[in-house]
Design a protein around this motif. Sequence first.
Motif, PDB file in Angstrom:
ATOM      1  N   ALA A  86       0.765  -1.211  -0.083  1.00  0.00           N
ATOM      2  CA  ALA A  86      -0.105   0.046  -0.018  1.00  0.00           C
ATOM      3  C   ALA A  86       0.746   1.306   0.123  1.00  0.00           C
ATOM      4  O   ALA A  86       0.339   2.272  -0.313  1.00  0.00           O
ATOM      5  CB  ALA A  86      -0.961  -0.167   1.213  1.00  0.00           C
ATOM      6  N   VAL A  87       2.120   1.131   0.311  1.00  0.00           N
ATOM      7  CA  VAL A  87       2.932   2.339   0.388  1.00  0.00           C
ATOM      8  C   VAL A  87       2.931   2.987  -0.936  1.00  0.00           C
ATOM      9  O   VAL A  87       2.783   4.362  -0.852  1.00  0.00           O
ATOM     10  CB  VAL A  87       4.301   1.917   1.195  1.00  0.00           C
ATOM     11  CG1 VAL A  87       5.448   3.227   0.643  1.00  0.00           C
ATOM     12  CG2 VAL A  87       4.194   1.689   2.705  1.00  0.00           C
ATOM     13  N   ALA A  88       3.135   2.344  -1.921  1.00  0.00           N
ATOM     14  CA  ALA A  88       3.527   2.785  -3.452  1.00  0.00           C
ATOM     15  C   ALA A  88       2.269   3.611  -3.665  1.00  0.00           C
ATOM     16  O   ALA A  88       2.215   4.709  -4.208  1.00  0.00           O
ATOM     17  CB  ALA A  88       3.764   1.668  -4.435  1.00  0.00           C
ATOM     18  N   PRO A  89       0.945   3.064  -3.679  1.00  0.00           N
ATOM     19  CA  PRO A  89      -0.301   3.868  -4.017  1.00  0.00           C
ATOM     20  C   PRO A  89      -0.332   5.092  -3.180  1.00  0.00           C
ATOM     21  O   PRO A  89      -0.837   6.008  -3.908  1.00  0.00           O
ATOM     22  CB  PRO A  89      -1.322   3.013  -4.026  1.00  0.00           C
ATOM     23  CG  PRO A  89      -0.913   1.909  -3.111  1.00  0.00           C
ATOM     24  CD  PRO A  89       0.510   1.408  -3.462  1.00  0.00           C
ATOM     25  N   PHE A  90      -0.050   4.965  -1.969  1.00  0.00           N
ATOM     26  CA  PHE A  90      -0.346   6.188  -1.312  1.00  0.00           C
ATOM     27  C   PHE A  90       0.908   7.347  -1.482  1.00  0.00           C
ATOM     28  O   PHE A  90       0.465   8.491  -1.614  1.00  0.00           O
ATOM     29  CB  PHE A  90      -0.040   5.823   0.532  1.00  0.00           C
ATOM     30  CG  PHE A  90      -1.428   5.578   1.048  1.00  0.00           C
ATOM     31  CD1 PHE A  90      -2.131   6.597   1.393  1.00  0.00           C
ATOM     32  CD2 PHE A  90      -1.889   4.379   1.154  1.00  0.00           C
ATOM     33  CE1 PHE A  90      -3.639   6.215   2.088  1.00  0.00           C
ATOM     34  CE2 PHE A  90      -3.008   4.168   1.795  1.00  0.00           C
ATOM     35  CZ  PHE A  90      -3.883   4.847   2.373  1.00  0.00           C
ATOM     36  N   ALA A  91       2.106   6.615  -1.737  1.00  0.00           N
ATOM     37  CA  ALA A  91       3.065   7.635  -2.160  1.00  0.00           C
ATOM     38  C   ALA A  91       2.859   8.218  -3.291  1.00  0.00           C
ATOM     39  O   ALA A  91       3.172   9.379  -3.882  1.00  0.00           O
ATOM     40  CB  ALA A  91       4.316   6.947  -2.071  1.00  0.00           C
ATOM     41  N   THR A  92       1.997   7.717  -4.213  1.00  0.00           N
ATOM     42  CA  THR A  92       1.546   8.210  -5.728  1.00  0.00           C
ATOM     43  C   THR A  92       0.484   9.098  -5.492  1.00  0.00           C
ATOM     44  O   THR A  92       0.670  10.273  -6.056  1.00  0.00           O
ATOM     45  CB  THR A  92       1.207   7.086  -6.634  1.00  0.00           C
ATOM     46  OG1 THR A  92       2.370   5.975  -6.677  1.00  0.00           O
ATOM     47  CG2 THR A  92       0.791   7.505  -8.102  1.00  0.00           C
ATOM     48  N   ASP A  93      -0.452   8.812  -4.875  1.00  0.00           N
ATOM     49  CA  ASP A  93      -1.566   9.505  -5.048  1.00  0.00           C
ATOM     50  C   ASP A  93      -1.950  10.829  -3.508  1.00  0.00           C
ATOM     51  O   ASP A  93      -2.588  11.768  -4.000  1.00  0.00           O
ATOM     52  CB  ASP A  93      -2.858   8.605  -5.044  1.00  0.00           C
ATOM     53  CG  ASP A  93      -2.857   7.709  -6.151  1.00  0.00           C
ATOM     54  OD1 ASP A  93      -2.180   7.977  -7.255  1.00  0.00           O
ATOM     55  OD2 ASP A  93      -3.549   6.835  -6.150  1.00  0.00           O
ATOM     56  N   LEU A  94      -1.123  10.621  -2.714  1.00  0.00           N
ATOM     57  CA  LEU A  94      -1.639  11.289  -1.548  1.00  0.00           C
ATOM     58  C   LEU A  94      -1.199  12.905  -1.808  1.00  0.00           C
ATOM     59  O   LEU A  94      -2.201  13.666  -1.162  1.00  0.00           O
ATOM     60  CB  LEU A  94      -0.966  10.915  -0.356  1.00  0.00           C
ATOM     61  CG  LEU A  94      -1.154  11.368   1.021  1.00  0.00           C
ATOM     62  CD1 LEU A  94      -2.796  10.959   1.498  1.00  0.00           C
ATOM     63  CD2 LEU A  94      -0.453  11.106   2.260  1.00  0.00           C
ATOM     64  N   TYR A  95      -0.225  13.044  -2.482  1.00  0.00           N
ATOM     65  CA  TYR A  95       0.139  14.498  -2.589  1.00  0.00           C
ATOM     66  C   TYR A  95      -0.318  15.167  -4.009  1.00  0.00           C
ATOM     67  O   TYR A  95      -0.020  16.299  -4.208  1.00  0.00           O
ATOM     68  CB  TYR A  95       1.478  14.564  -2.504  1.00  0.00           C
ATOM     69  CG  TYR A  95       2.470  14.434  -3.836  1.00  0.00           C
ATOM     70  CD1 TYR A  95       3.360  15.132  -4.323  1.00  0.00           C
ATOM     71  CD2 TYR A  95       2.102  13.068  -4.282  1.00  0.00           C
ATOM     72  CE1 TYR A  95       4.327  14.940  -5.338  1.00  0.00           C
ATOM     73  CE2 TYR A  95       3.060  12.705  -5.572  1.00  0.00           C
ATOM     74  CZ  TYR A  95       3.922  13.773  -5.709  1.00  0.00           C
ATOM     75  OH  TYR A  95       4.665  13.335  -7.080  1.00  0.00           O
ATOM     76  N   LEU A  96      -0.961  14.424  -4.617  1.00  0.00           N
ATOM     77  CA  LEU A  96      -1.708  14.967  -6.053  1.00  0.00           C
ATOM     78  C   LEU A  96      -2.426  16.405  -5.864  1.00  0.00           C
ATOM     79  O   LEU A  96      -2.248  17.063  -6.778  1.00  0.00           O
ATOM     80  CB  LEU A  96      -2.349  13.936  -6.725  1.00  0.00           C
ATOM     81  CG  LEU A  96      -1.700  12.409  -7.205  1.00  0.00           C
ATOM     82  CD1 LEU A  96      -2.537  11.634  -8.107  1.00  0.00           C
ATOM     83  CD2 LEU A  96      -0.325  13.034  -8.250  1.00  0.00           C
ATOM     84  N   PRO A  97      -3.199  16.226  -4.855  1.00  0.00           N
ATOM     85  CA  PRO A  97      -4.120  17.630  -4.800  1.00  0.00           C
ATOM     86  C   PRO A  97      -3.121  18.866  -4.524  1.00  0.00           C
ATOM     87  O   PRO A  97      -3.599  20.046  -4.651  1.00  0.00           O
ATOM     88  CB  PRO A  97      -5.088  17.523  -3.624  1.00  0.00           C
ATOM     89  CG  PRO A  97      -5.162  15.922  -3.350  1.00  0.00           C
ATOM     90  CD  PRO A  97      -3.718  15.466  -4.035  1.00  0.00           C
TER      91      PRO A  97
END
Length: 415
Positions: free
Chosen positions: A30-41
């Motif tokens: 799960a670390v990879a999808p969080f690191a990908t999407d969390l800061y997009l906004p």
Amino acid sequence: MTALDERTTTTERGRTITAALLVTLALLSAVAPFATDLYLPAFPTMVADLNTSATAVQLTLTAFLLGLAVGQLAFGPVSDRYGRVRPLLVGATICVIASAATVLAPTIEFLVGARFLQGVAGAAGMVIGRAIIADLATGRAAARALSLMMIVGGVAPVIAPLAGGFLVGPIGWRGALTVILGLSTLMLVAVLVIVRETHTEHRRAELRASRATLGSPLRDLTSRAFVGHAGAFCCAFATMMAYISASPFIYQTMMGLSAGEYGAMFGVNALALTATSAVSARLTARHDVRRLAGIGLAIGFASTAALLGIATSGVPAGWLALPLLVTVGSMGLVFGNTTALALGAAPRAAGTASAALGATQFGLAAAVSPLVSIAGEHTAVPAAVVMTCTITLAVIGFACAGRRGRVGAGLTPRG
């Protein structure tokens, strides 16, 4: 109640994958999808704060994804040679350091470099996590564990951008990256406390000795069972990525939904994926893994064919929602089961097999994503064509794999 609520998950070899280990491996994935999407906004804010361009900020995401692909190719074979725990600890430690560097990045160039390193190191958890399951289980037990991990994989990409939208305002983009640092640290602690070596020196010595009679372990990666099931998994994942890439303009531009309504629809589809993954995990206790994967692929093929028919018929765009929901939901029967079948066909090189799966998975995803909008934002035909083609290739690969694959390679029980 799912198996995550039980004390342990029993494998077919008499060993157990404990609930704590399964949760830890799910966290690693799960670390990879969080690191990908969390800061997009936070992208617009980052442009101003770092005095750079939107293109340069986008490079921080591209660098991370590139690092993710490179890291899987590196850590998978290394874990076959030196065991799972040492490379995993190295990757987790570097990921924490790189995550701290992203938080403190003074320039966009520094941030891009730190994100690349973060991707390379973060890949260790994804690729070695699958290999650990392959070490401990085969067949139904492996499919059950991988399907349960898919629950996290289905939820994380939805939670991350939503959470980022709430977090970026009060804590800023550096705060969002600090959350990723916290997750990376938690990953390192969990590895230290919970994960034990599953690819032992005895096992590695046995594999080296088997070369004389069975040949190189890498030969397993050329078997029909591995290539076919890996192809089915990767092409099915490409179908999912085509949907994800096309979803903003299908739901918002074509259907006229607001950003909030789009998020809700995306969440419903992710919930369908999560639910079918949980159902698949339970069904594997009583039903053939390959049959479940075949059912999922059949449903996905039928729903994408319906999607293509609707997209080319000129009916209202709202009708696209149902086949999209069914397609995404069907993947819950496909992902965990085809992964288990592929890894089960290459037990002597589980780390390298996992790396090949991951690299091909993201390579295909990167290739199909730009194709869904080649005709503009007001038609779903390209997306429907791409999804139909990729799921068709998945079905062909699955059929070519054959009914039975070599699973045990004549080795003694794993440990």
